[in-house]
Scaffold this active site. Structure first.
Site, short mmCIF file in Angstrom:
data_model
loop_
_atom_site.label_atom_id
_atom_site.label_comp_id
_atom_site.label_asym_id
_atom_site.label_seq_id
_atom_site.Cartn_x
_atom_site.Cartn_y
_atom_site.Cartn_z
N HIS A 255 -4.51 1.54 8.22
CA HIS A 255 -2.89 1.85 7.82
C HIS A 255 -2.80 2.85 7.10
O HIS A 255 -2.56 4.37 6.71
CB HIS A 255 -2.68 0.57 7.40
CG HIS A 255 -0.19 1.18 7.60
ND1 HIS A 255 0.58 1.18 7.81
CD2 HIS A 255 0.76 2.58 6.26
CE1 HIS A 255 1.45 1.38 8.13
NE2 HIS A 255 1.74 2.13 6.78
N GLU A 256 -3.47 2.98 5.77
CA GLU A 256 -3.02 4.30 4.09
C GLU A 256 -3.87 5.05 4.74
O GLU A 256 -3.42 6.94 4.44
CB GLU A 256 -3.11 3.38 2.75
CG GLU A 256 -2.24 1.91 2.93
CD GLU A 256 -0.51 2.68 2.54
OE1 GLU A 256 -0.80 3.22 2.70
OE2 GLU A 256 -0.47 1.37 3.07
N HIS B 61 -2.47 7.66 6.66
CA HIS B 61 -1.65 8.88 6.22
C HIS B 61 -2.17 10.09 5.94
O HIS B 61 -2.18 10.72 5.78
CB HIS B 61 -0.85 8.20 5.42
CG HIS B 61 0.16 6.54 5.80
ND1 HIS B 61 1.18 7.24 5.98
CD2 HIS B 61 0.47 6.04 5.43
CE1 HIS B 61 2.35 6.67 6.53
NE2 HIS B 61 1.90 5.62 6.08
N GLN C 173 3.46 10.08 1.25
CA GLN C 173 4.53 9.19 1.14
C GLN C 173 5.18 9.23 -0.02
O GLN C 173 6.08 8.55 0.03
CB GLN C 173 4.27 7.24 1.16
CG GLN C 173 3.73 6.98 2.40
CD GLN C 173 3.78 6.28 2.64
OE1 GLN C 173 2.34 5.16 2.46
NE2 GLN C 173 4.75 5.69 3.57
N GLY D 272 0.83 -1.15 -0.01
CA GLY D 272 0.25 -0.37 -0.19
C GLY D 272 1.11 1.62 -0.05
O GLY D 272 1.47 1.15 0.54
N CYS E 236 5.89 -0.10 7.35
CA CYS E 236 5.55 1.37 6.29
C CYS E 236 6.46 1.13 5.34
O CYS E 236 7.78 0.86 6.24
CB CYS E 236 5.42 2.51 7.38
SG CYS E 236 5.01 4.09 6.42
N LEU E 237 6.58 1.28 4.63
CA LEU E 237 7.51 1.81 3.27
C LEU E 237 8.51 3.92 4.22
O LEU E 237 9.77 3.65 4.17
CB LEU E 237 7.73 2.26 2.12
CG LEU E 237 7.12 1.30 1.57
CD1 LEU E 237 6.32 1.10 -0.44
CD2 LEU E 237 7.91 -0.05 1.35
NI NI Z 1 2.59 3.54 6.27
#
Ligand code: NI
Length: 189
Positions: A141-142, A145, A51, A46, A99-100
């Site tokens: 989670h996304e 953000h 991000q 995701g 998470c990236l």
């Molecule tokens: Ni993330």
């Protein structure tokens, strides 16, 4: 085109993102393609627009890679424009997340099991669906953000203290990962 990923500590990850006007947003489908390419290249499932440095309410998800452990993820490739999460119920469930924007870390996070998700697709069609399991977790989670939150905000203060030097390293851009990153601007002393 692969885009660099903004790291924990960068202010763009802390802003509440703006709703998108689909008809007025130039280059949206190219941007979504680039987000998928960036996500696949960094082995994520995701990615939210903050991000990649944009405070716009856009999320891409491809959860299919998790289908062996979580059947609800099979075939789920989603573009979420202006998503809205409604919590339906549930006792919180703890599972590990990464998470990236926080390379090299993963922590247990409590989230509710069942949600209703409303969103618009890239084609302008509105969707509404109940989701549960790990798919619900990825969506939560996304969508966090888009509200300027990261999963680490759900981790206890004691645990965060233990991770302090690792988190500090990410804020300072001292990471080794297989993708390009943008770290937080240096603070003036
Ligand atoms: Ni993330």
């Amino acid at each position: 085109m692969k885009l660099p990923i903004y790291l924990y500590g960068h202010p763009v990850l802390r802003k509440v993102s703006e709703p998108i006007d689909l008809s007025a947003y130039d280059g949206l489908s190219q941007l979504v393609d680039d987000m998928f390419e960036t996500m696949y290249a960094s082995d994520g499932c995701g990615l939210a627009a903050p991000q990649i440095g944009r405070n716009d309410r856009i999320v891409v998800i491809d959860a299919d890679v998790l289908k062996d452990s979580y059947p609800e993820c099979a075939g789920r490739r989603l573009v979420l424009i202006n998503p809205e999460v409604e919590v339906l119920d549930g006792d919180p469930v703890r599972r590990s997340e990464g998470c990236l924007s926080l390379p090299g870390l993963s922590e247990d996070v409590e989230r509710v099991e069942h949600i209703r998700l409303d969103w618009t697709g890239l084609d302008g069609v509105s969707h509404s669906e109940e989701m549960s399991g790990f798919l619900s977790r990825i969506v939560q989670h996304e969508c966090d953000h888009l509200e300027g939150k990261v999963y680490m905000d759900h981790v206890s203060g004691t645990r965060r203290m233990l991770l302090h030097s690792k988190l500090r390293g990410i804020v300072e851009g001292k990471v080794s990962c297989g993708y390009r990153v943008v770290s937080a601007p240096k603070k003036r002393k």
